[in-house]
Enzyme design. Structure first.
Site, PDB file in Angstrom:
ATOM      1  N   GLU A   1      -7.001  10.382 -14.789  1.00  0.00           N
ATOM      2  CA  GLU A   1      -7.280  10.556 -13.355  1.00  0.00           C
ATOM      3  C   GLU A   1      -6.411  11.693 -12.771  1.00  0.00           C
ATOM      4  OE1 GLU A   1      -8.926   7.682 -11.416  1.00  0.00           O
ATOM      5  OE2 GLU A   1      -8.798   8.764  -9.531  1.00  0.00           O
TER       6      GLU A   1
ATOM      7  N   ASP B   1      -4.378   1.033  -9.606  1.00  0.00           N
ATOM      8  CA  ASP B   1      -5.791   0.711  -9.818  1.00  0.00           C
ATOM      9  C   ASP B   1      -6.091   0.468 -11.299  1.00  0.00           C
ATOM     10  OD1 ASP B   1      -5.746   1.319  -7.163  1.00  0.00           O
ATOM     11  OD2 ASP B   1      -6.673   3.296  -7.402  1.00  0.00           O
TER      12      ASP B   1
ATOM     13  N   THR C   1       2.881   2.069  -2.049  1.00  0.00           N
ATOM     14  CA  THR C   1       4.190   1.804  -2.628  1.00  0.00           C
ATOM     15  C   THR C   1       4.230   2.180  -4.112  1.00  0.00           C
ATOM     16  OG1 THR C   1       3.352  -0.433  -2.764  1.00  0.00           O
ATOM     17  CG2 THR C   1       5.018  -0.021  -1.089  1.00  0.00           C
ATOM     18  N   ASP C   2       3.043   2.269  -4.751  1.00  0.00           N
ATOM     19  CA  ASP C   2       3.059   2.463  -6.221  1.00  0.00           C
ATOM     20  C   ASP C   2       3.718   3.785  -6.613  1.00  0.00           C
ATOM     21  OD1 ASP C   2       0.777   3.955  -5.432  1.00  0.00           O
ATOM     22  OD2 ASP C   2      -0.518   3.158  -7.031  1.00  0.00           O
TER      23      ASP C   2
ATOM     24  N   GLU D   1       0.835  -1.209   0.000  1.00  0.00           N
ATOM     25  CA  GLU D   1       0.000   0.000   0.000  1.00  0.00           C
ATOM     26  C   GLU D   1       0.863   1.250   0.000  1.00  0.00           C
ATOM     27  OE1 GLU D   1      -3.210  -0.169  -1.162  1.00  0.00           O
ATOM     28  OE2 GLU D   1      -3.479  -1.607   0.451  1.00  0.00           O
TER      29      GLU D   1
HETATM   30  C1  GLA Z   1      -5.232   4.704  -4.068  1.00  0.00           C
HETATM   31  C2  GLA Z   1      -4.452   5.113  -5.304  1.00  0.00           C
HETATM   32  C3  GLA Z   1      -3.424   4.045  -5.690  1.00  0.00           C
HETATM   33  C4  GLA Z   1      -2.560   3.669  -4.491  1.00  0.00           C
HETATM   34  C5  GLA Z   1      -3.421   3.389  -3.266  1.00  0.00           C
HETATM   35  C6  GLA Z   1      -2.604   3.148  -2.024  1.00  0.00           C
HETATM   36  O1  GLA Z   1      -6.002   3.572  -4.364  1.00  0.00           O
HETATM   37  O2  GLA Z   1      -5.343   5.314  -6.376  1.00  0.00           O
HETATM   38  O3  GLA Z   1      -2.654   4.493  -6.768  1.00  0.00           O
HETATM   39  O4  GLA Z   1      -1.615   4.694  -4.221  1.00  0.00           O
HETATM   40  O5  GLA Z   1      -4.341   4.430  -3.012  1.00  0.00           O
HETATM   41  O6  GLA Z   1      -1.870   1.984  -2.138  1.00  0.00           O
END
Ligand code: GLA
Length: 371
Positions: A153, A165, A37-38, A35
């Site tokens: 987005e 996502d 981390t992206d 979480e």
């Molecule tokens: C949201 C964002 C994702 C990611 C999560 C946390 O879902 O859209 O890109 O950063 O939060 O892991």
């Protein structure tokens, strides 16, 4: 066709008076581990859920977007703050990438819970992108479509999310999770045969509005960038546990979550590949603790769910998504999911929390053109 796909098609016929040229759909997602981390160039492990948003589209007439769920139409070429900004954003980002999709009409229908952190926005973006790609014959590959959706987005809708996502919605496979390296953007399916080991994936929507989500999310991002700068690395993906000694305060806590979370994703994938769900579950609990204490994105409701899941024999549980409310997940022995829901409902009522909602999802297929 799935139910949502039929509804989108029927809405198109009813609203626009002809058959759509394409019907596509895309799922929401939960994240199993990895979480925040992206956007640090790290690793994530989401899986698609069996809830989708479907779109039926064609080029034969007006430039309208119609939602069967909200029962209203919005012009394609106008700006407003409705659900229609997502498909508009995708058309905009496609154009920015050199693919003109400026004249079409589309009807949408979905069953992804909204505003719960299950990525209904990525689902509508991914469904639109895949449908327009098919309708206009662009031939854009899925990874590029995911990046186009992320751009929609980030720059059109104005939410600074990472790539997870949109990648999950476009690239997940049924019965699998998706390991994404958010730096190289390589993705690999990881088998997730829960049924085979008698486990179910329970999702608890705490229905706490993710009100602070935007500010909290951006604050976390900024702290990570400061930490990376102090350490002289491009992103926290490149930091090691040894580096953490050179940080303090907020930056230390945020960076410690990212560094340890990336390591947990790698170990979680090894555990899944070995079908070691006990080890996988331990990593989920550790991930939750790190989000609660170091990243500070949990809420009393999410923490309560995780503890109740633990007390009721869940091998693993954690909050999923951005945090600040929304959903938590638990791996539960399939026979005990009802007991967990009941225990949770009682405990929430006793503590004066709002009434949670429960779902059981199976790892589902990513976006598809179905007609
Ligand atoms: C949201 C964002 C994702 C990611 C999560 C946390 O879902 O859209 O890109 O950063 O939060 O892991």
């Amino acid at each position: 066709m799935r139910e949502t796909e039929k509804r989108a098609r029927e809405a198109y016929v009813e609203k626009f008076g002809g058959e759509p040229e394409v019907v596509a759909s895309a799922p929401g997602r939960i994240n199993l581990i990895g979480e925040h981390t992206d956007y640090n160039g790290g690793f994530v492990l989401p899986c698609a859920i069996d809830r989708r948003i479907a779109v039926a589209a064609g080029r034969d007439g007006g430039e309208l977007l119609y939602s069967a769920d909200f029962e209203h139409a919005r012009p394609l070429h106008r700006e407003d703050d409705s659900w229609a900004k997502y498909p508009r954003g995708v058309a905009w980002a496609l154009r920015e990438a050199g693919h003109e999709a400026d004249s079409f009409q589309a009807a949408f229908a979905g069953d992804v819970p909204r505003a719960s952190g299950l990525s209904s926005s990525a689902a509508i973006e991914a469904a639109t992108a895949l449908a327009l790609d098919d309708l206009f014959g662009f031939g854009v590959d899925r990874k590029s479509l995911a990046r186009i959706c992320q751009r929609a987005e980030n720059e059109y809708v104005g939410v600074g999310s990472g790539i997870m996502d949109q990648y999950a919605s476009l690239l997940c496979e049924a019965g699998s999770a998706l390991l994404i390296d958010c730096r190289s953007l390589e993705a690999a399916s990881v088998p997730l045969d829960l049924e085979g080991v008698g486990l179910s994936l329970v999702v608890c929507d705490t229905r706490v509005e993710r009100g602070l989500a935007d500010t909290g999310y951006n604050d976390r991002r900024a702290a990570c960038e400061r930490a990376a700068e102090t350490l002289g690395v491009e992103a926290l993906r490149d930091a090691t546990e040894g580096d953490l000694d050179r940080l303090s305060g907020e930056e230390l806590r945020r960076a410690r979550h990212i560094v340890t979370e990336n390591a947990r994703v790698t170990r979680a994938v090894e555990a899944l590949r070995a079908r070691d769900f006990e080890a996988f579950g331990h990593l989920m609990y550790a991930s939750h603790g790190s989000m609660r204490d170091d990243y500070e994105i949990s809420t009393p409701e999410l923490d309560a769910f995780v503890e109740i899941a633990r007390d009721n024999g869940a091998p693993g549980a954690r909050l999923t998504g951005a945090g600040f409310g929304g959903c938590a997940i638990a791996l539960m022995p399939s026979g005990n999911t009802g007991t967990l829901a009941e225990a949770c409902q009682q405990a929430f009522a006793g503590r004066g929390f709002g009434e949670p909602e429960f779902y059981e999802f199976v790892p589902a297929a990513g976006a598809e053109v179905v007609g």
